[in-house]
Scaffold this active site. Sequence first.
Site, short mmCIF file in Angstrom:
data_model
loop_
_atom_site.label_atom_id
_atom_site.label_comp_id
_atom_site.label_asym_id
_atom_site.label_seq_id
_atom_site.Cartn_x
_atom_site.Cartn_y
_atom_site.Cartn_z
N ARG A 94 -32.55 -2.31 37.48
CA ARG A 94 -32.14 -2.22 38.90
C ARG A 94 -30.62 -2.46 38.95
O ARG A 94 -30.11 -3.29 38.21
CB ARG A 94 -32.89 -3.23 39.78
CG ARG A 94 -34.36 -2.84 39.98
CD ARG A 94 -35.03 -3.66 41.05
NE ARG A 94 -34.68 -3.24 42.40
CZ ARG A 94 -35.05 -3.90 43.50
NH1 ARG A 94 -35.76 -5.01 43.40
NH2 ARG A 94 -34.70 -3.47 44.70
N ASP A 244 -27.88 -10.26 47.02
CA ASP A 244 -28.00 -9.63 45.69
C ASP A 244 -26.68 -9.62 44.95
O ASP A 244 -26.64 -9.58 43.73
CB ASP A 244 -28.53 -8.21 45.83
CG ASP A 244 -30.03 -8.24 45.98
OD1 ASP A 244 -30.50 -8.54 47.08
OD2 ASP A 244 -30.73 -8.04 44.97
N ASN A 254 -27.13 -7.36 50.52
CA ASN A 254 -28.49 -7.91 50.61
C ASN A 254 -29.40 -6.81 51.17
O ASN A 254 -28.94 -5.70 51.47
CB ASN A 254 -28.51 -9.16 51.49
CG ASN A 254 -29.83 -9.91 51.40
OD1 ASN A 254 -30.30 -10.20 50.30
ND2 ASN A 254 -30.45 -10.20 52.52
#
Length: 354
Positions: A94, A244, A254
Site C-alpha cells: 500500500r 497515514d 488520512n
Amino acid sequence: MTQVSPPDAVRPIAWRDDALVLLDQRVLPQEEKDVVCRTAGEAAAAIRDMVVRGAPAIGITAAWGVVLAVQEHGNAPDWQAKLAADMARLRESRPTAVNLFWALDRMQLRLNQLVTEGADAAQRCASMLAEAQAIHEDDIAINRRMGVLGADYIGKGESVLTHCNAGALATGGYGTALGVIRSAWAADRLAGVYADETRPWLQGARLTAWELLRDGIPTTLIVEGAAASLMAQGQVQWVIVGADRVAANGDVANKIGTYGLAVLARQHGVRFMVVAPTSTVDLDCPEGAAIPIETRAAEEVTRLGDRPVAAPGAGAWNPVFDVTPAALVDVLVTERGVLERPDRDSLLALMESA
Ligand code: MRU
C-alpha cells in the site's frame, strides 16, 4: 494528567508458533476469524487486501513479514536476494501509510547491522524477531502516552466525532484517535462518541463501533453526510482522527473525507485533533501535495460488499485518502508532545527533540 486505566481489549496482530496471526478486518463484526501468514508474500497480500489496515498496523505487519522472510530463507545461498525481493513486495503493498516504509527501513537497518556483525541464520532470526516485537510493543506504549496527552484537551461533558478507524484495530493496540477517546472516557470527560460510517469499507460502522462497544464505550453512528448537521447543532466539540502520513509542513493525509470534516469543523468552531506517532511523520515529504494517494478499484464504490448497488455502467472514482492542510489542524498529538496549530518549524523542532 489522566491516571485511570482505560478499557483496552482488542489486539489485531499476534505472533504465534512462528507465524503471523491477523484478525481478519474484512469480515468484522459479523465474524471474528484469523488469517495466518507464514510467508512475507502472504503478509504483503494481507496488507493489500485489507485483512489488516490502518497505518501503524500496516507497519507492524510488514515488520513481522520481514521476520517471516528471514525464517523462510534461512541460510539459502541466495537468502539476501530472496529477502530483498520479499522486502520489495511488502513495500508495494500500500502506498500512503508511511509507517510501512518506516518499519521496513528499521528492519533493513537491523539486518544490515547483523550482516556486518557476521550473525548466522539462527542469530538473524532471533534478532529480527526481537526487532519486530519491539516495534509492536512500542506502538502500544506510544498510543497509551498519546491517549493521555490528547485526553487532557477534552473538556468535561464534551462530545467527539471520529472518522474511519484509528483504533486498536489500526495499530498494535489501544489506538491513536481512539486511544484519546479511551483515555478521555476513562477520565469521565466524554459525553458522547460519534463515528462516521466511512464509505466504502465502512471502517467506522464495522470496526470503530465494534471495538469501542466491546470496551463499553457507547458509540453513535452517522452517515458522512450528517456531519455538518451534527456540528451545526452543537453536538460535538471535537473531531479526532488518525493519520497515514504527516508531511514536513504539518499537512495530514488520512482516510478520504477527513479533509471535508476539517473544513466543516473550522466553519462551526469545532476543534480538529490529529493523533499520530512520529513514525507517521515524513520529513522527506515537503507538503501534502507530495503524499502518494492510493486509489482503489471502482467496484469498492459501485458495490456494497459483494452486492452491486450502483446503476450498471456507472463509473466511480475511489481515492482512499485525502490531505488536510496544516492550517485546519488545531492540535497534533504525538508521543513526543502536542503541537497546537502545527507548522513546518514546530514539527521539525518536535522531530529533532529526544
Ligand atoms: O484504508 P485504511 O483503513 O487503512 O485507512 C486507515 C486510516 O485512514 C486511519 O485513519 C489511519 O491509518 C490512521 S490509523 C491509526
